[in-house]
Scaffold this active site. Structure first.
Site, mmCIF file in Angstrom:
data_model
loop_
_atom_site.group_PDB
_atom_site.id
_atom_site.type_symbol
_atom_site.label_atom_id
_atom_site.label_comp_id
_atom_site.label_asym_id
_atom_site.label_seq_id
_atom_site.Cartn_x
_atom_site.Cartn_y
_atom_site.Cartn_z
ATOM 1 N N ARG A 178 -2.299 -22.978 5.327
ATOM 2 C CA ARG A 178 -1.651 -21.794 5.673
ATOM 3 C C ARG A 178 -0.730 -22.122 6.942
ATOM 4 O O ARG A 178 -0.761 -22.981 7.578
ATOM 5 C CB ARG A 178 -2.540 -20.709 5.860
ATOM 6 N N LYS A 218 -5.749 -20.479 12.141
ATOM 7 C CA LYS A 218 -7.310 -20.751 12.612
ATOM 8 C C LYS A 218 -7.359 -20.833 14.139
ATOM 9 O O LYS A 218 -6.431 -20.874 14.716
ATOM 10 C CB LYS A 218 -7.629 -21.904 11.788
ATOM 11 N N TYR A 223 -7.373 -16.069 13.986
ATOM 12 C CA TYR A 223 -8.768 -16.043 13.855
ATOM 13 C C TYR A 223 -9.606 -16.733 14.742
ATOM 14 O O TYR A 223 -9.064 -18.019 14.912
ATOM 15 C CB TYR A 223 -8.981 -16.437 12.462
ATOM 16 N N HIS A 266 -13.256 -16.125 15.383
ATOM 17 C CA HIS A 266 -14.715 -16.217 15.040
ATOM 18 C C HIS A 266 -15.657 -16.856 16.300
ATOM 19 O O HIS A 266 -16.285 -17.898 16.036
ATOM 20 C CB HIS A 266 -14.996 -17.030 13.857
ATOM 21 N N GLU A 287 -9.817 -11.107 13.638
ATOM 22 C CA GLU A 287 -11.093 -10.472 12.829
ATOM 23 C C GLU A 287 -11.798 -9.397 13.129
ATOM 24 O O GLU A 287 -12.519 -8.694 12.853
ATOM 25 C CB GLU A 287 -12.151 -11.570 12.600
ATOM 26 N N SER A 296 -10.343 -11.891 3.111
ATOM 27 C CA SER A 296 -11.634 -11.558 2.401
ATOM 28 C C SER A 296 -11.501 -11.436 0.985
ATOM 29 O O SER A 296 -12.228 -11.854 -0.243
ATOM 30 C CB SER A 296 -12.331 -10.458 2.783
ATOM 31 N N SER A 313 -30.402 -3.885 -0.108
ATOM 32 C CA SER A 313 -30.666 -5.351 0.143
ATOM 33 C C SER A 313 -31.902 -5.155 1.241
ATOM 34 O O SER A 313 -31.653 -4.922 2.406
ATOM 35 C CB SER A 313 -29.537 -5.963 1.014
ATOM 36 N N VAL A 358 -20.084 -17.495 1.869
ATOM 37 C CA VAL A 358 -18.685 -17.331 2.269
ATOM 38 C C VAL A 358 -18.683 -16.798 3.958
ATOM 39 O O VAL A 358 -17.921 -17.260 4.625
ATOM 40 C CB VAL A 358 -17.988 -16.082 1.578
ATOM 41 N N ILE A 397 -20.250 -18.207 6.198
ATOM 42 C CA ILE A 397 -20.501 -19.323 7.095
ATOM 43 C C ILE A 397 -19.383 -19.296 8.164
ATOM 44 O O ILE A 397 -19.873 -19.789 9.331
ATOM 45 C CB ILE A 397 -20.069 -20.653 6.152
ATOM 46 N N ASP A 398 -18.432 -18.571 8.405
ATOM 47 C CA ASP A 398 -17.305 -18.609 9.524
ATOM 48 C C ASP A 398 -17.943 -17.825 10.412
ATOM 49 O O ASP A 398 -17.543 -18.019 11.678
ATOM 50 C CB ASP A 398 -16.108 -18.219 8.923
ATOM 51 N N ASN A 407 -12.801 -22.257 5.775
ATOM 52 C CA ASN A 407 -11.460 -21.711 5.356
ATOM 53 C C ASN A 407 -11.025 -21.697 4.014
ATOM 54 O O ASN A 407 -10.253 -22.520 3.614
ATOM 55 C CB ASN A 407 -10.487 -22.498 6.213
HETATM 56 N N1 LIG Z 1 -15.086 -18.930 4.487
HETATM 57 C C1 LIG Z 1 -14.185 -18.183 4.385
HETATM 58 O O1 LIG Z 1 -13.149 -18.837 4.359
HETATM 59 C C2 LIG Z 1 -13.984 -16.805 4.718
HETATM 60 C C3 LIG Z 1 -12.726 -16.087 4.081
HETATM 61 C C4 LIG Z 1 -12.800 -14.489 4.204
HETATM 62 C C5 LIG Z 1 -13.913 -13.692 4.825
HETATM 63 N N2 LIG Z 1 -15.052 -14.637 5.453
HETATM 64 C C6 LIG Z 1 -16.322 -14.007 5.776
HETATM 65 O O2 LIG Z 1 -16.889 -13.392 4.832
HETATM 66 C C7 LIG Z 1 -17.754 -12.310 5.347
HETATM 67 C C8 LIG Z 1 -17.646 -11.179 4.736
HETATM 68 O O3 LIG Z 1 -16.404 -10.494 4.975
HETATM 69 P P1 LIG Z 1 -16.064 -9.089 4.443
HETATM 70 O O4 LIG Z 1 -14.603 -8.716 4.777
HETATM 71 O O5 LIG Z 1 -16.435 -8.948 3.033
HETATM 72 O O6 LIG Z 1 -16.949 -8.064 5.556
HETATM 73 P P2 LIG Z 1 -17.285 -6.375 4.996
HETATM 74 O O7 LIG Z 1 -17.302 -5.841 6.537
HETATM 75 O O8 LIG Z 1 -16.137 -6.009 4.231
HETATM 76 O O9 LIG Z 1 -18.497 -6.440 4.182
HETATM 77 C C9 LIG Z 1 -19.745 -6.823 4.775
HETATM 78 C C10 LIG Z 1 -20.884 -6.112 4.155
HETATM 79 O O10 LIG Z 1 -22.082 -6.736 4.504
HETATM 80 C C11 LIG Z 1 -22.961 -5.813 4.207
HETATM 81 N N3 LIG Z 1 -24.157 -6.205 5.270
HETATM 82 C C12 LIG Z 1 -24.504 -6.037 6.278
HETATM 83 N N4 LIG Z 1 -25.724 -6.324 6.600
HETATM 84 C C13 LIG Z 1 -26.432 -6.595 5.306
HETATM 85 C C14 LIG Z 1 -27.617 -7.080 4.743
HETATM 86 N N5 LIG Z 1 -28.650 -7.172 5.696
HETATM 87 N N6 LIG Z 1 -27.738 -7.243 3.377
HETATM 88 C C15 LIG Z 1 -26.755 -6.942 2.556
HETATM 89 N N7 LIG Z 1 -25.593 -6.457 3.118
HETATM 90 C C16 LIG Z 1 -25.316 -6.537 4.497
HETATM 91 C C17 LIG Z 1 -22.364 -4.416 5.057
HETATM 92 O O11 LIG Z 1 -22.922 -3.050 4.848
HETATM 93 C C18 LIG Z 1 -21.028 -4.763 4.366
HETATM 94 O O12 LIG Z 1 -20.620 -3.899 3.159
HETATM 95 C C19 LIG Z 1 -17.403 -12.354 6.785
HETATM 96 O O13 LIG Z 1 -18.413 -13.115 7.585
HETATM 97 C C20 LIG Z 1 -15.920 -12.899 6.887
HETATM 98 O O14 LIG Z 1 -15.566 -13.510 8.175
HETATM 99 C C21 LIG Z 1 -15.151 -15.958 5.091
#
Ligand SMILES: NC(=O)c1ccc[n+]([C@@H]2O[C@H](COP(=O)([O-])OP(=O)(O)OC[C@H]3O[C@@H](n4cnc5c(N)ncnc54)[C@H](O)[C@@H]3O)[C@@H](O)[C@H]2O)c1
Length: 370
Positions: free
Chosen positions: A15, A75, A94, A96, A118, A134, A220, A267, A269-270, A300
């Site tokens: 990106r 990043k 970002y 993190h 973020e 996301s 959950s 996902v 993991i970040d 990423n």
């Molecule tokens: N790896 C990557 O490339 C990448 C890319 C984008 C986002 N992400 C990460 O993905 C994760 C999710 O992002 P998002 O935008 O969906 O966030 P979001 O805030 O939209 O959703 C998170 C959800 O988790 C829920 N939650 C909290 N505690 C919980 C539990 N104990 N059990 C079940 N659900 C629970 C919340 O209620 C919420 O609905 C973040 O850590 C974000 O940084 C990673």
């Protein structure tokens, strides 16, 4: 203001933080834009595309960092970039921080002001700069999960949607936010049997209204998670607690309940990951095995689909870049609380409460309105 865009150097990151229309809008607003040569190559954007819209193409990242007052990235700065950070400079990217203490220490020492995409949060509680990535990662998690369920990739040898006469895969999504909802939608569209878990009951009500009949919503808790992971062919980790490290909802011990060849795509993991055995991986080497379970933990994910992600990201970042470049960070943060909430580090102090609490540090307000 001088706005600088370096080339992203994180492994397999394709990106770039600005597209040509952004350069045009900034220069029309009277700002100067520096783009490192080759910065757009991974997203199919040439130096000429930027130059034709008013950017100055510079030969090195060092020059971007030396001259720019506002550095715009995708990043977090990598260790080789840390010595280039200049006190007083503002960086928008970002970060993190909660998952990366060495990065936080380096940024505190550098004296830059770190505005983290973020934690920019609007008045409705949404994360406008997290949402598009996301959406990409959530959709992609199923595409990747489906691939690693194939036997040559060490998966169970399952087709996600099954075929007439053969059951579809069981997909468990922990977290029903943006990532989780997009994952559930795509998995359901492919015909999988999907379960989505969240602790927010109103969110579960909403998801149960909008998602198709092959998606079941569940509250959950420990017991439900343990039951569901035993059934899962594909498990998606999509939990977020803003600014904080992700809670580890699936322990190393729980993993023993999972089927051999099942796939975990964590996902989250970040922010540290919601599976105890998850550790960050890259697109070059995205998976590893623990107890016969495939782990995919790329930090990423959107970087691999650079064209889609660059456009999705810059659609939402440009208004903030324009606002900060136009008014200066102080004035922009005073009149726009979303920007104030984005300031994580300023003047060598942590200004985000969750980040500070993660590392037991003191926190200070970034601006009065924060
Ligand atoms: N790896 C990557 O490339 C990448 C890319 C984008 C986002 N992400 C990460 O993905 C994760 C999710 O992002 P998002 O935008 O969906 O966030 P979001 O805030 O939209 O959703 C998170 C959800 O988790 C829920 N939650 C909290 N505690 C919980 C539990 N104990 N059990 C079940 N659900 C629970 C919340 O209620 C919420 O609905 C973040 O850590 C974000 O940084 C990673």
């Amino acid at each position: 203001m001088i706005v600088g865009v370096p080339k992203e150097i994180k492994t397999d990151e394709y990106r770039v933080a600005m597209i040509p229309v952004g350069v045009e809008e900034l220069t029309r607003a009277g700002q100067q834009v520096l783009i490192e040569t080759g910065a757009g190559a991974g997203s199919g954007i040439t130096d000429g595309d930027y130059g034709n819209n008013g950017a100055e193409i510079v030969g090195s990242a060092a020059e971007v960092y030396r001259r720019a007052e506002l550095v715009v990235k995708v990043k977090e700065p990598q260790p080789s970039e840390w010595p280039l950070l200049r006190s007083g400079q503002v960086m928008l990217t970002y970060f993190h921080f909660a998952a990366d203490e060495p990065l936080l220490r380096a940024v505190l020492e550098s004296g830059i002001t770190a505005v983290a995409y973020e934690t920019i949060r609007d008045d409705r509680g949404g994360h406008p700069l997290l949402t598009p990535m996301s959406e990409v990662a959530g959709r992609m998690s199923i595409q990747e999960g489906a691939k690693y369920l194939e036997r040559p990739q060490e998966g169970r040898g399952l087709l996600l949607g099954g075929v007439p006469g053969v059951a579809p895969a069981h997909v468990v999504v922990i977290g029903g936010g943006v990532v989780g909802t997009n994952a559930a939608k795509v998995a359901a569209g492919l015909g999988a049997h999907v379960v989505i878990l969240d602790i927010n009951v109103d969110r579960l009500r909403y998801l149960s209204d909008i998602l198709p009949a092959n998606v079941t919503t569940l509250y959950s808790d420990r017991h439900t998670i343990r039951d569901e992971i035993a059934r899962a062919d594909l498990l998606i980790g999509a939990v977020l607690l803003e600014g904080a490290r992700t809670p580890q909802l699936v322990t190393r011990h729980d993993l023993k309940r999972m089927q051999a060849g099942a796939v975990i795509v964590d996902v989250s993991i970040d922010q540290g990951g919601c599976v105890e055995t998850a550790r960050p991986t890259t697109h070059s080497q995205p998976t590893y095995m623990v107890d016969g379970v495939v782990h995919y933990c790329v930090t990423n994910m959107p970087g691999a689909v650079g064209r889609t992600s660059t456009y999705a990201l810059t659609n939402v970042t440009l208004p903030y870049v324009l606002e900060i470049a136009g008014a200066g960070l102080d004035a922009a943060a005073r009149r726009n609380a979303a920007i104030a909430r984005g300031i994580n580090v300023r003047g060598g102090r942590v200004t985000n409460r969750a980040v500070a609490e993660t590392f037991g540090l003191e926190w200070a307000r970034a601006v009065e309105s924060n």
